[in-house]
Design a protein around this motif. Structure first.
Motif, PDB file in Angstrom:
ATOM      1  N   LEU A   5       0.855  -1.187   0.000  1.00  0.00           N
ATOM      2  CA  LEU A   5       0.000   0.000   0.000  1.00  0.00           C
ATOM      3  C   LEU A   5       0.893   1.240   0.000  1.00  0.00           C
ATOM      4  CD1 LEU A   5      -2.690  -1.047   2.653  1.00  0.00           C
ATOM      5  CD2 LEU A   5      -2.536  -1.614   0.208  1.00  0.00           C
TER       6      LEU A   5
ATOM      7  N   THR B 194      -0.310  -0.384  -4.733  1.00  0.00           N
ATOM      8  CA  THR B 194      -1.281   0.670  -5.001  1.00  0.00           C
ATOM      9  C   THR B 194      -0.584   2.004  -5.231  1.00  0.00           C
ATOM     10  OG1 THR B 194      -1.562   1.326  -2.675  1.00  0.00           O
ATOM     11  CG2 THR B 194      -2.949  -0.477  -3.493  1.00  0.00           C
TER      12      THR B 194
ATOM     13  N   SER C 105      -1.655   6.218  -7.269  1.00  0.00           N
ATOM     14  CA  SER C 105      -2.606   6.994  -8.063  1.00  0.00           C
ATOM     15  C   SER C 105      -2.342   6.735  -9.545  1.00  0.00           C
ATOM     16  CB  SER C 105      -2.485   8.483  -7.753  1.00  0.00           C
ATOM     17  OG  SER C 105      -1.167   8.941  -8.018  1.00  0.00           O
TER      18      SER C 105
ATOM     19  N   ASP D 190      -4.852   1.043  -9.093  1.00  0.00           N
ATOM     20  CA  ASP D 190      -5.171   2.469  -9.010  1.00  0.00           C
ATOM     21  C   ASP D 190      -6.155   2.678  -7.862  1.00  0.00           C
ATOM     22  OD1 ASP D 190      -6.044   5.074  -9.312  1.00  0.00           O
ATOM     23  OD2 ASP D 190      -6.131   4.977 -11.501  1.00  0.00           O
ATOM     24  N   TYR D 191      -5.658   3.206  -6.739  1.00  0.00           N
ATOM     25  CA  TYR D 191      -6.530   3.309  -5.562  1.00  0.00           C
ATOM     26  C   TYR D 191      -7.613   4.368  -5.730  1.00  0.00           C
ATOM     27  CZ  TYR D 191      -3.871   7.456  -3.997  1.00  0.00           C
ATOM     28  OH  TYR D 191      -3.290   8.696  -3.913  1.00  0.00           O
ATOM     29  N   THR D 192      -7.477   5.222  -6.753  1.00  0.00           N
ATOM     30  CA  THR D 192      -8.526   6.221  -6.998  1.00  0.00           C
ATOM     31  C   THR D 192      -9.720   5.611  -7.728  1.00  0.00           C
ATOM     32  OG1 THR D 192      -7.729   6.982  -9.168  1.00  0.00           O
ATOM     33  CG2 THR D 192      -6.721   7.991  -7.227  1.00  0.00           C
TER      34      THR D 192
ATOM     35  N   GLU E 148     -10.270   1.746  -7.711  1.00  0.00           N
ATOM     36  CA  GLU E 148     -10.713   0.449  -7.195  1.00  0.00           C
ATOM     37  C   GLU E 148     -10.242   0.241  -5.766  1.00  0.00           C
ATOM     38  OE1 GLU E 148      -8.993  -2.923  -9.321  1.00  0.00           O
ATOM     39  OE2 GLU E 148      -7.460  -1.594 -10.172  1.00  0.00           O
ATOM     40  N   LYS E 149     -10.977  -0.573  -5.029  1.00  0.00           N
ATOM     41  CA  LYS E 149     -10.658  -0.867  -3.643  1.00  0.00           C
ATOM     42  C   LYS E 149      -9.827  -2.152  -3.585  1.00  0.00           C
ATOM     43  CE  LYS E 149     -14.737   1.394  -1.695  1.00  0.00           C
ATOM     44  NZ  LYS E 149     -15.972   1.214  -0.890  1.00  0.00           N
ATOM     45  N   TYR E 150      -8.614  -2.013  -3.111  1.00  0.00           N
ATOM     46  CA  TYR E 150      -7.704  -3.169  -3.113  1.00  0.00           C
ATOM     47  C   TYR E 150      -8.213  -4.307  -2.235  1.00  0.00           C
ATOM     48  CZ  TYR E 150      -6.080  -0.797   1.137  1.00  0.00           C
ATOM     49  OH  TYR E 150      -6.015  -0.178   2.363  1.00  0.00           O
TER      50      TYR E 150
ATOM     51  N   ASP F 227       1.780  -2.125   4.661  1.00  0.00           N
ATOM     52  CA  ASP F 227       1.037  -0.866   4.699  1.00  0.00           C
ATOM     53  C   ASP F 227       1.968   0.299   5.025  1.00  0.00           C
ATOM     54  OD1 ASP F 227      -0.781   1.221   5.184  1.00  0.00           O
ATOM     55  OD2 ASP F 227      -1.212   0.506   7.215  1.00  0.00           O
TER      56      ASP F 227
ATOM     57  N   GLU G 132      -3.419   2.335   6.686  1.00  0.00           N
ATOM     58  CA  GLU G 132      -4.757   1.795   6.426  1.00  0.00           C
ATOM     59  C   GLU G 132      -4.852   0.328   6.857  1.00  0.00           C
ATOM     60  OE1 GLU G 132      -5.876   4.610   2.568  1.00  0.00           O
ATOM     61  OE2 GLU G 132      -5.497   2.474   2.259  1.00  0.00           O
TER      62      GLU G 132
ATOM     63  N   ARG H 206      -8.192  -1.598   6.613  1.00  0.00           N
ATOM     64  CA  ARG H 206      -8.555  -2.112   5.287  1.00  0.00           C
ATOM     65  C   ARG H 206      -7.585  -3.206   4.850  1.00  0.00           C
ATOM     66  NH1 ARG H 206      -8.743   2.729   1.206  1.00  0.00           N
ATOM     67  NH2 ARG H 206      -9.370   1.035  -0.207  1.00  0.00           N
TER      68      ARG H 206
END
Length: 323
Positions: A169, A195, A197, A214-216, A218-220, A232, A236, A239
């Motif tokens: 992350l 992850t 942008s 692309d964390y903008t 989709e949700k990993y 991380d 986060e 998550r």
């Protein structure tokens, strides 16, 4: 760079200093008369050529670690690359004229040095330093120590090994860029996902990521596959624990509340990791990643901090030349 003789080492030097806690723009001042540190028996004095900035620098400046911090006034800066100009009586690994690099603070948050790397001269314990790889510039070398050591120690603590998968992350950040490279090229990961942008996805792929998320968009944690390790670097963990396999491990490097299934660690700096990674750095398998704005001139150190505080940096922010 030619080494200075002991006679040419001044008693004072230019350094960035803060005497109260706050934002760099408010508290960081350039002082031309800061005493050059006296070295202990196990230390060397370094003529600083380049210094990298890290989030821990501005968090410390904000006063987040007051309880365990050294006293003010403080010269910030953990990462250094430069030339040895004086050695303590117990130093055996280095001599005057050696080009070295390292993270000055063995324990990042426990009584860190008052005289950091954002100065013309700094002192460092022999054990936190390594010889600079010949193929790297001082700017490239300065960008590495804290970030690459953190990346490596985190992977070791998760017992990461060949054939395992990992999700990183914040893969385009200072630590993340090294986690991606080390997992792939040193530890032998079966799959590296990371992850970032949208505009940084290609960088992730170039570093060795098999999957750039692309964390903008989709949700990993909703990816169909789960990972042996989630590393991380952004804070986060709540998550992150949803993206790890059963029996897998989640490690975070961001102080604060941590999910029950994750663990946090703070780096112990040592030159041994840098020595261990030297073949990979010299072969180019593992590369420094510098933000396109770097290097900043010494006079623009406050601006460099302001940029780092935006959390938009890619890789590392470095100050060079010094002064």
């Amino acid at each position: 760079m030619a080494a200075a003789s002991t006679d040419s080492i001044p008693s004072v030097n230019k350094a960035w200093v803060y005497s109260e806690y706050g934002k760099a723009a408010d508290v960081l001042k350039l002082d031309p008369n800061v005493p050059v540190p006296e070295i202990k028996e196990d230390q060397v004095l370094i003529k600083v050529v380049a210094a990298a900035l890290n989030p821990v620098d501005y968090k410390r400046m904000f006063g987040y670690f007051k309880a365990t911090d050294s006293s003010l006034p403080t010269v910030p800066g953990y990462d250094v690359a430069g030339v040895v100009v004086k050695v303590g009586s117990q130093v055996t690994k280095f001599k005057v004229g050696d080009e070295v690099y390292g993270d000055l603070n063995e324990k990042a948050l426990e009584n860190p040095t008052r005289f950091g790397s954002l100065a013309e001269y700094t002192a460092a314990a022999e054990r936190v330093l390594a010889l600079k790889p010949q193929n790297l510039s001082f700017v490239e070398a300065a960008s590495l120590p804290l970030a690459i050591e953190t990346a490596y120690e985190g992977l070791e603590r998760t017992e990461f090994s060949a054939g395992k998968s990992i999700l990183v992350l914040g893969g385009a950040g200072g630590v993340g860029t090294h986690v991606v490279q080390l997992a792939k090229h040193v530890f032998g990961a079966s799959k590296v996902a990371a992850t970032a942008s949208t505009r940084k996805l290609e960088l992730l792929r170039s570093l060795g990521a098999d999957l750039a998320v692309d964390y903008t968009k989709e949700k990993y944690e909703e990816l169909p596959e789960k990972f042996d390790v989630v590393y991380d670097t952004v804070g986060e963990s709540d998550r992150a624990v949803k993206a790890v396999k059963e029996g897998g491990k989640v490690v975070t490097i961001v102080p604060g509340p941590v999910a029950a299934a994750a663990f946090i660690f703070i780096l112990t700096s040592t030159g041994t990791i840098l020595e261990k990674l030297k073949p990979y750095l010299e072969s180019g398998k593992v590369k420094p990643v510098l933000d396109p704005t770097s290097p900043y001139p010494f006079s623009k150190t406050v601006e460099a901090f302001a940029y780092l505080e935006t959390s938009r940096a890619t890789g590392k922010v470095v100050v060079h030349p010094i002064p």
